[in-house]
Design a protein around this motif. Structure first.
Motif, short mmCIF file in Angstrom:
data_model
loop_
_atom_site.label_atom_id
_atom_site.label_comp_id
_atom_site.label_asym_id
_atom_site.label_seq_id
_atom_site.Cartn_x
_atom_site.Cartn_y
_atom_site.Cartn_z
N LEU A 159 -18.13 30.49 -11.16
CA LEU A 159 -19.59 30.49 -11.31
C LEU A 159 -20.12 29.06 -11.38
O LEU A 159 -21.19 28.76 -10.83
N ALA A 160 -19.37 28.18 -12.05
CA ALA A 160 -19.78 26.78 -12.12
C ALA A 160 -19.78 26.14 -10.73
O ALA A 160 -20.72 25.41 -10.38
N LEU A 176 -20.45 17.60 -20.75
CA LEU A 176 -20.13 18.24 -19.48
C LEU A 176 -21.23 19.24 -19.14
O LEU A 176 -21.93 19.70 -20.04
N PRO A 177 -21.37 19.63 -17.88
CA PRO A 177 -22.31 20.70 -17.55
C PRO A 177 -21.95 21.97 -18.31
O PRO A 177 -20.76 22.20 -18.61
N PRO A 178 -22.93 22.80 -18.67
CA PRO A 178 -22.68 23.96 -19.55
C PRO A 178 -21.56 24.89 -19.08
O PRO A 178 -20.66 25.22 -19.85
N LEU A 179 -21.61 25.34 -17.84
CA LEU A 179 -20.59 26.27 -17.36
C LEU A 179 -19.23 25.60 -17.25
O LEU A 179 -18.20 26.22 -17.53
N THR A 180 -19.22 24.34 -16.85
CA THR A 180 -17.96 23.60 -16.80
C THR A 180 -17.34 23.48 -18.18
O THR A 180 -16.14 23.71 -18.37
N SER A 181 -18.17 23.12 -19.16
CA SER A 181 -17.68 23.00 -20.53
C SER A 181 -17.14 24.32 -21.04
O SER A 181 -16.06 24.38 -21.64
N CYS A 230 -25.22 34.01 -19.53
CA CYS A 230 -26.57 34.32 -20.00
C CYS A 230 -26.93 33.53 -21.25
O CYS A 230 -28.09 33.14 -21.45
N TRP A 231 -25.93 33.25 -22.09
CA TRP A 231 -26.18 32.47 -23.30
C TRP A 231 -26.66 31.07 -22.94
O TRP A 231 -27.65 30.57 -23.48
N PHE A 232 -25.98 30.42 -21.99
CA PHE A 232 -26.39 29.09 -21.59
C PHE A 232 -27.74 29.12 -20.87
O PHE A 232 -28.54 28.19 -21.01
#
Length: 298
Positions: free
Chosen positions: A61-62, A187-192, A241-243
Motif C-alpha cells: 500500500l505504501a 518516515l512516511p506513515p505507511l512506511t513507518s 485508516c488510522w493514519f
C-alpha cells in the motif's frame, strides 16, 4: 454594543471521522476474533504470522501511494525501539493475556493505555501530571478492581495472570507512544507502520516457532477466516485508516475516538462469544473510559 467576533471552531473533516470509525470498528472486532482463534492456534504464532502478512500488505500500500520503503541508517535505532515497545510487547503480552481473560475484559484493561501515557509523559517529556490525570489513574484502577471482582476470590485469582499481562502490554504500548514523541521515527506513515510491524513481529514469530510448534492443518475454515481478518483488517485496513484519520483530524479528537474500540470489543464479545456482560463488566468499562477521557482532556 456589537458582540466581539469570536472565531468559530474548525469543522471536523467528515472523511476523517469516517476513517476513524472504520479504524475503531476494525480494532474493536479484533478482540473476539483473536479470542476465538486462540482456541485453534497458540497466541504467539497467531499474532506473529498475521502481523508479518499485514506488514507486507502495508508495504504494498505504501508503494502504491508512492511512499519510499527505504529507511535511513540514522532512523533504524528509533524504528527498532518503537517496534519492540509498540508491536512486540503488545502482541505478545495481550495475546498471552487472552489465555486467562475474556476478550471483553482484556479490551477494557488495554484501554488504560492513554492513562499510562499521560503519566509517562512527566519523566520522558517533562509534562507534569495534573489533578485530572491523577484522578484518571484512580478511575482506571477502579475499573480493573471491578473486573477482579469476578464471581468470588477464586475467580479473581484465576484472572490475575491475564490482568498483569494486559496491564504490562498496555504500559509497554504507552511507553512506546511517549518514547516515539521524544525520539520520533521520521518516515512516511505507511512506511513507518509497515517496517515497525514487520520488525516487531519477527521476535513474536521466532517465539512461536520455538515454543509453540504451530500446525496450520489444525485450523478450521473459521480459523483461517480469523487469520485473514487479523491480517487484512487489523493490520492493514485499520492502520491505513488510522493514519488517514490522523491526517484529517486533531490528535485529541482521534485519541478520544478510539474509545469506541473497547466498547465495540465488549459488545461484540458478548454477542459473538457469549461472554458475560453484567454489572461488573459494565462498571469496569464506564470507569475505565471515564479515566481515559480525563487523561486525554487534561
Amino acid at each position: 454594543m456589537t458582540a466581539p467576533n469570536v472565531p468559530a471552531a474548525p469543522r471536523l473533516a467528515p472523511a476523517g471521522l469516517v476513517y476513524l470509525l472504520i479504524t475503531s470498528i476494525g480494532w474493536g472486532l479484533t478482540w473476539p476474533v483473536m479470542k476465538h482463534l486462540l482456541g485453534e492456534w497458540p497466541p504467539l504464532s497467531a499474532r506473529g504470522w498475521t502481523g508479518m502478512a499485514g506488514a507486507a500488505l502495508l508495504a504494498l500500500l505504501a508503494l502504491a501511494s508512492r511512499q519510499s520503503l527505504i529507511v535511513p541508517r540514522v532512523q533504524w535505532g528509533r524504528l527498532v525501539l518503537s517496534a519492540l515497545l509498540n508491536v512486540t510487547s503488545w502482541l505478545t503480552l495481550i495475546g498471552l493475556a487472552l489465555l486467562w481473560l475474556p476478550a471483553s475484559e482484556a479490551a477494557v484493561i488495554a484501554a488504560t493505555m492513554p492513562v499510562w501515557a499521560a503519566l509517562l509523559a512527566w519523566p520522558i517529556l517533562g509534562e507534569r501530571p495534573t489533578l485530572k490525570r491523577t484522578l484518571a489513574l484512580l478511575l482506571a484502577f477502579g475499573g480493573i478492581a471491578a473486573l477482579m471482582g469476578g464471581n468470588g476470590l477464586a475467580a479473581s485469582l484465576s484472572k490475575l495472570p491475564g490482568i498483569v499481562l494486559a496491564l504490562a502490554g498496555s504500559f509497554g504500548f504507552a511507553l512506546g507512544t511517549v518514547t516515539a514523541k521524544r525520539f520520533p521515527v521520521k518516515l512516511p506513515p505507511l512506511t513507518s507502520a509497515s517496517w515497525q510491524i514487520l520488525v516487531g513481529c519477527v521476535p513474536v514469530v521466532i517465539g512461536g516457532v520455538v515454543f509453540e510448534h504451530p500446525d496450520p492443518q489444525v485450523l478450521s475454515a473459521v480459523g483461517w477466516s480469523s487469520m485473514a481478518y487479523m491480517t487484512v483488517v487489523q493490520f492493514c485496513i485499520s492502520y491505513a485508516c488510522w493514519f488517514a484519520a490522523l491526517a484529517r483530524l486533531p490528535a485529541s479528537v482521534a485519541a478520544i475516538g478510539t474509545l469506541l474500540v473497547p466498547v465495540i470489543g465488549v459488545v461484540a464479545s458478548a454477542i459473538v462469544l457469549h461472554e458475560p456482560l453484567g454489572p461488573g463488566q459494565i462498571a469496569a468499562l464506564v470507569m475505565t473510559l471515564a479515566g481515559v477521557l480525563l487523561a486525554t482532556r487534561s
